[in-house]
Design an enzyme around this catalytic site. Structure first.
Site, mmCIF file in Angstrom:
data_model
loop_
_atom_site.group_PDB
_atom_site.id
_atom_site.type_symbol
_atom_site.label_atom_id
_atom_site.label_comp_id
_atom_site.label_asym_id
_atom_site.label_seq_id
_atom_site.Cartn_x
_atom_site.Cartn_y
_atom_site.Cartn_z
ATOM 1 N N LYS A 127 0.849 -1.206 0.000
ATOM 2 C CA LYS A 127 0.000 0.000 0.000
ATOM 3 C C LYS A 127 0.888 1.262 0.000
ATOM 4 C CE LYS A 127 -2.547 -1.682 3.582
ATOM 5 N NZ LYS A 127 -2.366 -3.131 3.629
ATOM 6 N N THR A 128 1.884 1.270 0.880
ATOM 7 C CA THR A 128 2.779 2.439 0.944
ATOM 8 C C THR A 128 3.569 2.558 -0.356
ATOM 9 O OG1 THR A 128 3.029 1.902 3.284
ATOM 10 C CG2 THR A 128 4.494 3.600 2.408
ATOM 11 N N THR A 177 -5.719 -1.837 7.279
ATOM 12 C CA THR A 177 -5.900 -3.289 7.220
ATOM 13 C C THR A 177 -7.356 -3.621 7.556
ATOM 14 O OG1 THR A 177 -5.161 -3.326 9.505
ATOM 15 C CG2 THR A 177 -3.532 -3.915 7.830
ATOM 16 N N ARG A 194 6.220 -8.358 1.070
ATOM 17 C CA ARG A 194 7.117 -7.970 2.169
ATOM 18 C C ARG A 194 7.788 -9.212 2.766
ATOM 19 N NH1 ARG A 194 4.413 -4.708 6.758
ATOM 20 N NH2 ARG A 194 4.588 -3.013 5.267
ATOM 21 N N ASP A 241 -1.056 6.014 7.109
ATOM 22 C CA ASP A 241 -1.159 4.571 7.304
ATOM 23 C C ASP A 241 -2.037 4.302 8.529
ATOM 24 O OD1 ASP A 241 -0.669 1.969 6.694
ATOM 25 O OD2 ASP A 241 1.416 1.946 7.362
#
Ligand code: ADE
Length: 354
Positions: free
Chosen positions: A82-83, A176, A235, A127
């Site tokens: 997302k980032t 999330t 990740r 975030d």
């Protein structure tokens, strides 16, 4: 180092697996490493193709109209990019991005400060936006809608509201838990999109790209082996590349092959489906202590010594998607596939024991 094999794990010796050798899901992950391998363009950003297509069109249109992009909300499990995607958008728009997270915006002055520091067209990335407090949210509403800040001065009868204009900016929120966002906040986003888990093929591409950047030699099968155990999450794939590469260097000639990757991942206690010891302990707990469930999340968290949020945000999404865990109104239940995965002899037999 002792490795607990799943075959040794029967109902009789209900011992918890040792802590994982590495915590591939930990939140305080090495940010420098993550930043150094972040893709900067849609061409190098792998996966999420439907979302990328939508974004490319939206960006093109905003550029043609010479207006900032609509506010965007990305949701989905952690580690899906997302980032990274927000960074790609900023790069494509040719604007700067300011990155923060809701827990860092505790006091009104935190959010006011960051809003007032924005320049025209810039992107503000928040975030964990579902964790914004009510006051911060209310400051954000006019900022998002009218690009203004409503400031109050004075007390009770003499209170005055002052409208301060802000430059036009784009807010990108990431969460999330889309369901935990308040309705009014959610309604202020022009585009709301869920990020999906990656396929093994996509993760294999991520692994090869990262290995290339880090100058690590890897073959096709080695990349696939890492991808297979990365629980759909880039990740995690990226962290495993580093760990497997360390193993390859110490135990072999540094090259990641299928055999080296599998040996390294076994040592790291990550099984064929990418589950680590916490995931397996969670499933075993429900089977051994609660007859397969349903059992409440708080009970699970307390028994595992983890916090509820880690279980809900980090462990559960993949276990649910892999069909090993089910969410019911009365709590969490394991599925027959979980019994099979953990080598319990037979789902029916286990059920009749209770
Ligand atoms: N690293 C993390 N996410 C990625 C992605 N989607 N594509 C390429 N590299 C990544």
């Amino acid at each position: 180092m002792s490795i607990i094999s799943d075959d040794n794990f029967t109902k009789k010796n209900l011992i918890k697996e040792k802590n994982p050798v590495i915590d591939t899901k930990s939140i305080d992950y090495d940010k420098n490493f993550e930043n150094s391998i972040r893709p900067k363009s849609f061409e190098t950003y792998i996966g999420q193709s439907a979302l990328k297509e939508t974004l490319k069109i939206t960006i093109e249109a905003a550029k043609k109209r010479e207006v900032p992009l609509d506010h965007l909300l990305f949701y989905g499990p952690p580690g899906l990019g997302k980032t990274t995607l927000a960074g790609v958008i900023a790069e494509q728009m040719g604007v700067d991005i300011k990155i923060t997270s809701a827990p860092a915006l505790e006091r009104p002055r935190d959010i006011i400060g960051i809003l007032m520091s924005l320049k025209g067209g810039e992107i503000l990335f928040i975030d964990e936006i579902h964790r914004l407090n009510k006051i911060a949210e209310e400051i954000l509403y006019p900022a998002m809608e009218d690009f203004s800040l409503d400031m109050t001065t004075g007390k009770s009868q003499t209170v005055k509201t002052l409208r301060v204009p802000l430059p036009k900016f784009t807010l990108i929120g990431a969460t999330t838990k889309a369901g935990a966002l308040s309705g009014p906040l959610r309604d202020r986003f022009g585009i709301i999109h869920r990020l999906e888990f990656y396929t093994e093929k996509e993760l294999s591409e991520v692994v090869k790209r990262t290995a290339g950047i880090l100058d690590i030699e890897i073959d096709e099968e080695g990349a696939k082996a890492i991808a297979k155990r990365s629980r759909g999450t880039p990740r995690i794939a990226n962290r495993l590349v580093k760990r497997v590469s360390d193993y390859a260097l110490v135990k072999s000639d540094g090259k990641i092959t299928e055999s080296i990757a599998n040996k390294a991942l076994d040592v790291l206690n990550i099984d064929n489906s990418g589950l680590d010891s916490t995931d397996r302990n969670l499933l075993r707990l429900i089977i051994d202590k609660y007859n397969g469930g349903p059992v409440g999340i708080e009970t699970i968290a307390a028994a595992l010594g983890e916090d509820v949020r880690t279980i809900e945000d980090v462990c559960e999404p993949y276990l649910l998607q892999a069909g090993l865990l089910q969410r019911t109104p009365r709590g969490r239940k394991v599925s027959p596939a979980a019994y099979e995965h953990l080598n319990y002899k037979n789902y029916q037999t286990q059920q009749s024991l209770f």
